[in-house]
Design a protein around this motif. Structure first.
Motif, PDB file in Angstrom:
ATOM      1  N   LEU A   1     -14.299  70.704 -97.668  1.00 51.44           N
ATOM      2  CA  LEU A   1     -14.668  69.492 -98.397  1.00 51.44           C
ATOM      3  C   LEU A   1     -15.669  68.651 -97.616  1.00 51.44           C
ATOM      4  O   LEU A   1     -16.678  68.185 -98.172  1.00 51.44           O
ATOM      5  CB  LEU A   1     -13.417  68.660 -98.707  1.00 51.44           C
ATOM      6  N   ALA A   2     -15.412  68.444 -96.331  1.00 58.53           N
ATOM      7  CA  ALA A   2     -16.314  67.626 -95.512  1.00 58.53           C
ATOM      8  C   ALA A   2     -17.679  68.296 -95.392  1.00 58.53           C
ATOM      9  O   ALA A   2     -18.722  67.629 -95.528  1.00 58.53           O
ATOM     10  CB  ALA A   2     -15.702  67.405 -94.125  1.00 58.53           C
ATOM     11  N   LEU A   3     -17.700  69.601 -95.146  1.00 61.49           N
ATOM     12  CA  LEU A   3     -18.970  70.317 -95.034  1.00 61.49           C
ATOM     13  C   LEU A   3     -19.733  70.291 -96.351  1.00 61.49           C
ATOM     14  O   LEU A   3     -20.954  70.046 -96.390  1.00 61.49           O
ATOM     15  CB  LEU A   3     -18.712  71.763 -94.604  1.00 61.49           C
ATOM     16  N   GLY A   4     -19.026  70.554 -97.453  1.00 58.67           N
ATOM     17  CA  GLY A   4     -19.678  70.553 -98.758  1.00 58.67           C
ATOM     18  C   GLY A   4     -20.246  69.205 -99.134  1.00 58.67           C
ATOM     19  O   GLY A   4     -21.366  69.104 -99.649  1.00 58.67           O
ATOM     20  N   LEU A   5     -19.479  68.141 -98.886  1.00 58.62           N
ATOM     21  CA  LEU A   5     -19.979  66.800 -99.192  1.00 58.62           C
ATOM     22  C   LEU A   5     -21.175  66.448 -98.320  1.00 58.62           C
ATOM     23  O   LEU A   5     -22.129  65.812 -98.789  1.00 58.62           O
ATOM     24  CB  LEU A   5     -18.858  65.772 -98.993  1.00 58.62           C
ATOM     25  N   ALA A   6     -21.147  66.837 -97.051  1.00 60.92           N
ATOM     26  CA  ALA A   6     -22.292  66.579 -96.171  1.00 60.92           C
ATOM     27  C   ALA A   6     -23.536  67.296 -96.697  1.00 60.92           C
ATOM     28  O   ALA A   6     -24.643  66.726 -96.701  1.00 60.92           O
ATOM     29  CB  ALA A   6     -21.975  67.036 -94.745  1.00 60.92           C
ATOM     30  N   CYS A   7     -23.369  68.530 -97.148  1.00 58.69           N
ATOM     31  CA  CYS A   7     -24.500  69.264 -97.718  1.00 58.69           C
ATOM     32  C   CYS A   7     -24.976  68.618 -99.019  1.00 58.69           C
ATOM     33  O   CYS A   7     -26.182  68.589 -99.308  1.00 58.69           O
ATOM     34  CB  CYS A   7     -24.107  70.715 -97.957  1.00 58.69           C
ATOM     35  N   LEU A   8     -24.041  68.115 -99.820  1.00 65.48           N
ATOM     36  CA  LEU A   8     -24.416  67.413-101.050  1.00 65.48           C
ATOM     37  C   LEU A   8     -25.225  66.166-100.725  1.00 65.48           C
ATOM     38  O   LEU A   8     -26.294  65.924-101.303  1.00 65.48           O
ATOM     39  CB  LEU A   8     -23.164  67.043-101.840  1.00 65.48           C
ATOM     40  N   PHE A   9     -24.727  65.339 -99.792  1.00 58.62           N
ATOM     41  CA  PHE A   9     -25.436  64.120 -99.417  1.00 58.62           C
ATOM     42  C   PHE A   9     -26.807  64.422 -98.813  1.00 58.62           C
ATOM     43  O   PHE A   9     -27.705  63.578 -98.873  1.00 58.62           O
ATOM     44  CB  PHE A   9     -24.616  63.321 -98.394  1.00 58.62           C
ATOM     45  N   SER A  10     -26.970  65.615 -98.236  1.00 58.38           N
ATOM     46  CA  SER A  10     -28.222  65.978 -97.573  1.00 58.38           C
ATOM     47  C   SER A  10     -29.194  66.717 -98.482  1.00 58.38           C
ATOM     48  O   SER A  10     -30.280  67.105 -98.042  1.00 58.38           O
ATOM     49  CB  SER A  10     -27.926  66.862 -96.349  1.00 58.38           C
ATOM     50  N   SER A  11     -28.799  66.927 -99.746  1.00 55.19           N
ATOM     51  CA  SER A  11     -29.674  67.686-100.649  1.00 55.19           C
ATOM     52  C   SER A  11     -29.880  67.036-102.002  1.00 55.19           C
ATOM     53  O   SER A  11     -30.819  67.414-102.723  1.00 55.19           O
ATOM     54  CB  SER A  11     -29.110  69.102-100.854  1.00 55.19           C
ATOM     55  N   VAL A  12     -29.050  66.061-102.383  1.00 53.07           N
ATOM     56  CA  VAL A  12     -29.204  65.438-103.702  1.00 53.07           C
ATOM     57  C   VAL A  12     -30.391  64.481-103.649  1.00 53.07           C
ATOM     58  O   VAL A  12     -30.438  63.550-102.843  1.00 53.07           O
ATOM     59  CB  VAL A  12     -27.899  64.729-104.125  1.00 53.07           C
ATOM     60  N   LEU A  13     -31.386  64.718-104.492  1.00 51.90           N
ATOM     61  CA  LEU A  13     -32.675  64.038-104.357  1.00 51.90           C
ATOM     62  C   LEU A  13     -32.684  62.605-104.867  1.00 51.90           C
ATOM     63  O   LEU A  13     -33.657  61.889-104.642  1.00 51.90           O
ATOM     64  CB  LEU A  13     -33.756  64.857-105.070  1.00 51.90           C
ATOM     65  N   ILE A  14     -31.639  62.169-105.572  1.00 45.55           N
ATOM     66  CA  ILE A  14     -31.619  60.766-105.986  1.00 45.55           C
ATOM     67  C   ILE A  14     -31.242  59.846-104.827  1.00 45.55           C
ATOM     68  O   ILE A  14     -31.338  58.629-104.940  1.00 45.55           O
ATOM     69  CB  ILE A  14     -30.649  60.530-107.163  1.00 45.55           C
ATOM     70  N   TYR A  15     -30.824  60.430-103.705  1.00 43.36           N
ATOM     71  CA  TYR A  15     -30.475  59.657-102.510  1.00 43.36           C
ATOM     72  C   TYR A  15     -31.730  59.467-101.668  1.00 43.36           C
ATOM     73  O   TYR A  15     -32.430  60.424-101.328  1.00 43.36           O
ATOM     74  CB  TYR A  15     -29.391  60.401-101.734  1.00 43.36           C
ATOM     75  N   SER A  16     -32.028  58.229-101.303  1.00 40.18           N
ATOM     76  CA  SER A  16     -33.256  57.897-100.584  1.00 40.18           C
ATOM     77  C   SER A  16     -33.368  58.642 -99.265  1.00 40.18           C
ATOM     78  O   SER A  16     -34.465  59.025 -98.850  1.00 40.18           O
ATOM     79  CB  SER A  16     -33.321  56.385-100.322  1.00 40.18           C
ATOM     80  N   GLY A  17     -32.250  58.853 -98.584  1.00 36.74           N
ATOM     81  CA  GLY A  17     -32.279  59.527 -97.295  1.00 36.74           C
ATOM     82  C   GLY A  17     -32.826  60.937 -97.382  1.00 36.74           C
ATOM     83  O   GLY A  17     -33.512  61.402 -96.465  1.00 36.74           O
ATOM     84  N   VAL A  18     -32.552  61.633 -98.492  1.00 34.54           N
ATOM     85  CA  VAL A  18     -33.077  62.985 -98.682  1.00 34.54           C
ATOM     86  C   VAL A  18     -34.551  62.929 -99.059  1.00 34.54           C
ATOM     87  O   VAL A  18     -35.381  63.674 -98.523  1.00 34.54           O
ATOM     88  CB  VAL A  18     -32.278  63.730 -99.768  1.00 34.54           C
TER      89      VAL A  18
END
Length: 507
Positions: A21-38
């Motif tokens: 879960l932690a790894l998957g969420l980290a990958c989600l946060f690092s790849s979802v393009l609506i997030y400014s950080g990505v």
């Protein structure tokens, strides 16, 4: 000693498949393009930087419109997204990530292509976020959510650092790999051969609340559900909305100060992980994190802005505290929303569609506001937003306390019959032991209470009022009232004093 305690509590609260879960969420946060950080990670590529305005605005607007459409359909139809839809969302998420990586790597220079791609990315992002919302809702209560999302934030900071360090080819390759991991993990969890739930499924509260409303029209029932939904997600969502808006208007400064942001993301995530392990009392929807810690952080930031306005290092300190406030707010918000979805009053799809809508709309509005102001006024805009955010949180705390006291006065009035029975004050001073738990279990079995009603009966036996129960169970006050009313009806009582006598006095 402290290390041993933390390890012990980590084993106690660590959810099943917590590492995935932690790894998957980290990958989600690092790849979802609506997030400014990505999105900002791609700005180091010249062509991607030149096309980012088109992609970002189209993507955010399309995401807001799609999430609004799906939210209305879901509220009216009240049907869950089929598992086939989850699989298609995962495939589309991977494909859009590969195509965007191809566009950037091979310098595709067509505005219309980026506009069309943005629409498909929006559909993929909405589907993937809904899939992850469903996975987290099934497995994570508030403490587990704080633990996993906090850890995922630390991993997200590490992945973002790799984005910045790698050359273009390596960066895009990592982005595609991270997207694949984010898409595959929830499918592995959802389509496993055996159930992976950490809790028994809660009964549908929507069904329970409709028992006595057959004669009502559809519109009042829908408006009632919307009101209850806003009651539980509005205050937590403020942190998400503020984060999205601030990150959007600070996009230029964000790019230049990405290291402090990632450091604050990792530190705040780690701090929340530790806090979730050491806190021994119950978490609640209106507890100290939402309506005490965040307002204090916001007021501290405003004080620092005022004090360091003319100091050389004041701007850097203000930036760091801004990142600390809003990264803490978004982690706490996501955890609270997972807990609300886990409570089962509303489907995870409704909760996260509303969240996606709020996030994308705030980001879109922030980008347009930033384009209307000179860069010199950005810090002023952040100060104004922080002031409004702090004011709303403080006002919300006052309103909640007033509602809680009003509810308590009503319930206390019901317990004062003056007939010599055990008083509310006397009973709540007694310790709650195994006898009370046994009495609650026996009453539940005898009167055929549901699991949720038995849980609420235990809180009533401890002397808590409905407002407190709604807060610690992450449900709306209206639903708490419905459950309490059903408990009274099934037990044949009319006041909380009678509940206390049933659960405390010898039978």
């Amino acid at each position: 000693m402290t290390r041993i305690i933390l390890k012990s509590r980590l084993r106690e609260f660590w959810p099943r498949h917590g590492g995935l879960l932690a790894l998957g969420l980290a990958c989600l946060f690092s790849s979802v393009l609506i997030y400014s950080g990505v999105a900002i990670a791609f700005l180091k590529v010249p062509l991607a930087a030149s096309k980012m305005q088109i992609l970002a605005e189209t993507l955010l607007l399309a995401t807001a419109l799609m999430s609004a459409f799906f939210l209305v359909v879901r509220m009216l139809a009240r049907r869950s997204i089929p598992q086939l839809g989850c699989a298609l969302a995962s495939i589309l998420y991977i494909l859009t990530s590969v195509v965007y990586g191809y566009f950037v790597l091979f310098e595709i220079d067509q505005d219309s292509a980026y506009g069309v791609l943005a629409c498909f990315v929006a559909l993929a992002d909405v589907g993937m976020l809904l899939l992850w919302g469903k996975v987290c809702a099934e497995r994570l209560g508030i403490r587990q959510a704080l633990l996993i999302i906090g850890l995922a934030s630390v991993l997200t900071a590490a992945i973002s650092c790799l984005y910045a360090l790698l050359p273009t080819v390596g960066f895009i390759g990592l982005f595609v790999l991270v997207s694949i991991v984010a898409a595959v993990i929830p499918l592995l969890l959802q389509f496993a051969a055996h159930p992976l739930y950490d809790r028994a499924p809660q009964e549908s509260v929507e069904a329970e609340t409709d028992l006595d409303t057959e004669s009502q029209s559809q519109i009042p029932r829908l408006s009632s559900r919307i009101g209850s939904l806003l009651d539980v997600i509005l205050i937590p969502s403020l942190g998400m909305i503020a984060f999205a808006f601030v990150m959007a208007i600070m996009r230029t400064e964000f790019r230049e100060s990405q290291v402090p942001y990632l450091a604050m993301l990792a530190l705040c995530g780690l701090g929340i992980v530790v806090f979730s392990l050491v806190k021994t009392s119950r978490f609640s929807l209106t507890g100290g994190m939402q309506l005490t810690f965040l307002p204090v952080m916001a007021l501290l930031l405003l004080a620092v802005i005022a004090i360091t306005e003319n100091i050389a290092a004041g701007e850097e300190l203000t930036t760091i505290l801004t990142y600390a406030l809003y990264t803490s707010a978004v982690i706490i918000t996501l955890s609270a929303l997972c807990a609300v979805a886990h409570a089962g009053e509303f489907s995870s799809e409704v909760i996260f569609l509303a969240t996606i809508l709020a996030f994308s709309a705030a980001s879109y509005l922030g980008q347009n506001v930033a384009s209307c102001f000179d860069a010199a006024y950005i810090n002023t805009a952040v100060t104004v937003i922080t002031t409004v955010y702090a004011f709303i949180l403080v006002l919300s705390r006052y309103v909640r306390l007033h509602k809680d006291s009003s509810w308590d006065e009503i319930e206390l009035a019901q317990t004062s019959d003056g007939r010599g029975h055990m008083t509310y004050e006397a009973i709540t001073l007694q310790s709650i032991g195994s006898k009370t738990e046994d009495a609650v279990a026996q009453l539940s079995l005898r009167h055929k209470l549901t699991k949720r009603e038995e849980e609420i009966l235990m809180y009533l036996a401890e002397g808590h009022n409905g407002a407190y129960i709604a807060s610690v169970l992450f449900i709306s006050p209206n639903t708490a009232r419905t459950h309490i009313h059903n408990i009274y009806r099934k037990l044949g009582v009319s006041s909380r004093e009678e509940i206390l006598r049933l659960t405390h006095e010898p039978q």
